[in-house]
Design a protein around this motif. Structure first.
Motif: not given
Ligand SMILES: *[C@@H]1O[C@H](CO)[C@@H](O)[C@H](O)[C@H]1NC(C)=O
Ligand SMILES: *[C@@H]1O[C@H](CO)[C@@H](O)[C@H](O)[C@H]1NC(C)=O
Ligand SMILES: *[C@@H]1O[C@H](CO)[C@@H](O)[C@H](O)[C@H]1NC(C)=O
Length: 419
Positions: A280, A286, A288-289, A292
């Motif tokens: 994504p 964010n 966690s983004s 990631q």
């Protein structure tokens, strides 16, 4: 079955597993050859050669009528930056000097790990070879107290930085010494940098050149690891270069998440340049983004490979670029990449990857260690596909080099996936 036979099968299996693990691990000589033995006599020679060439250049200027009043500029370099960032800063300074019709006074590269200054020409040639003089000429060209020498500071909003710098360099004095570093990661990561990209791209195409020391390692590595040296070459295998960061990078990522930072430097090129980010989408707000994308799991790394191999199924060779990934991670990746069932499930038309090589396998002598990072960058630049990390300065440098070189004409410069 006798009890002897019942025991023998598992025991044999165990022996096979242990032996194969041993063979696999011993294939990863990540620290072999790593006794740093810098080539000081080469460095001394290059410094002398720089002085001789600089002198010749200054003498040649006196013979040219229109160059009777040459102008010079000396910039202040960051001293804490890693190789890729210093190289980029130097290239941008040189670009500014050319744009303002001043001759560039080049300075050594600061080698952080040994706290030494190394001759720039051992690494990059464009800014040292023609129409430039080394910093050893500063006292002669820009004598202290002369009316023809001015010290300035350049300060501006990100938006106006380049314009402000160019107009500051228009002054009439023969010698301008810029006392503050002007280009940083925040600027290069900002939308303001998009407007300087088109001309910087042209600059790279005309002026960017690695030293013979670096190109030498690249040539040897491509021959030994059977990596295709150039997109139109028939030798070697076309390859994917995969750049991964592990270990300490996680701290950097946590900071990036806390500060809600997006991708770095040229990983943010204008959206008109179709570099794909593995979904994504990144959302810097964010945590966690950010994690990631900045510290991707090996599953995510495999997803990026899947995406590229489905596009270009003839790619069966991967060269992994890293600065100390654990053998376990390398082993896991290699196992997954070479697994034919997985390849089939993932839709790789021509089957699994056949050859997995990585940075530590580059053939080199102990006195060549300083040049390995440059060789890594060039191997990533030449790859048919580059998979990199948008939070990494190194990946971002590779992106700029791909977009500023011969791969553009071949239409493969943009074959990049950011994790
Ligand atoms: C060599 O080892 C030193 C210290 O152990 C380390 O800092 C450096 O990054 C290593 N270089 C390479 C090319 O592995
Ligand atoms: C990238 O470069 C900047 C500026 O030199 C530095 O602050 C930052 O820590 C670097 N990032 C990484 C991941 O090394
Ligand atoms: C934050 O990012 C993670 C990882 O992409 C995602 O699973 C999660 O839904 C996101 N949270 C919000 C609030 O968008």
């Amino acid at each position: 079955m006798s009890s002897y036979n019942r025991l023998r099968a598992p025991a044999l299996f165990l022996v096979v597993v242990v032996v194969s693990l041993y063979l696999l691990y011993s294939n990863y000589p990540s620290n072999k050859n790593n006794t740093s033995n810098p080539p000081y006599s080469l460095y001394a020679d290059l410094n002398n050669k720089g002085d001789v060439n600089g002198r010749q250049f200054l003498e040649s200027l006196q013979l040219i009528e229109t160059q009777k009043n040459p102008k010079f500029v000396l910039f202040r370099q960051h001293e804490d930056a890693d190789f890729g960032n210093q190289a980029q800063e130097i290239l941008l300074h040189h670009h500014l000097a050319l744009q303002s019709s001043r001759f560039y006074i080049y300075q050594p590269l600061y080698w952080k790990s040994r706290n030494e200054h190394l001759p720039l020409s051992a690494f990059l040639l464009g800014a040292t070879e023609e129409r430039a003089v080394p910093a050893s000429f500063v006292e002669e060209l820009c004598p202290k107290g002369s009316d023809d020498v001015v010290h300035i500071q350049i300060r501006s909003s990100q938006e106006d930085l380049w314009k402000t710098a160019l107009s500051a360099l228009k002054r009439k004095e023969r010698c301008i010494i810029v006392d503050n570093p002007i280009i940083d990661t925040a600027y290069l990561s900002s939308p303001a940098a998009h407007s300087i990209w088109p001309l910087f791209q042209k600059y790279l195409a005309r002026w960017f050149r690695w030293s013979p020391q670096i190109l030498n390692i690249v040539g040897r590595t491509q021959a030994q690891l059977n990596l295709r040296p150039h997109f139109f070459s028939l030798k070697g295998e076309p390859y994917i270069a995969l750049h991964i960061h592990r270990k300490e990078f996680v701290d950097h990522c946590r900071t990036a998440a806390q500060q809600k930072l997006g991708f770095t430097n040229w990983a943010n090129l204008p959206s008109s340049i179709p570099i794909t980010t593995l979904p994504p989408q990144l959302n810097p707000e964010n945590d966690s983004s950010v994690m990631q994308h900045c510290y991707p799991s090996l599953f995510r790394v495999m997803d990026a490979v899947d995406m590229q191999v489905r596009r270009k199924p003839y790619l069966r060779t991967i060269h992994i670029i890293h600065d100390g990934v654990t053998s376990t991670d390398l082993w896991k990746l290699e196992t997954a990449l070479k697994n034919s069932e997985r390849a089939q499930r993932a839709g790789w038309t021509y089957g699994p990857i056949k050859s997995v090589t990585h940075s530590a396998m580059a053939p080199h002598e102990s006195e060549e260690i300083d040049f390995l990072v440059g060789a890594d960058a060039e191997l990533a630049r030449r790859a048919e596909v580059f998979i990199g990390n948008g939070y990494s300065n190194f990946s971002s440098f590779v992106i700029a080099l791909r977009m500023g070189g011969d791969l553009v004409a071949a239409g493969i410069a943009e074959d990049i996936t950011l994790l």
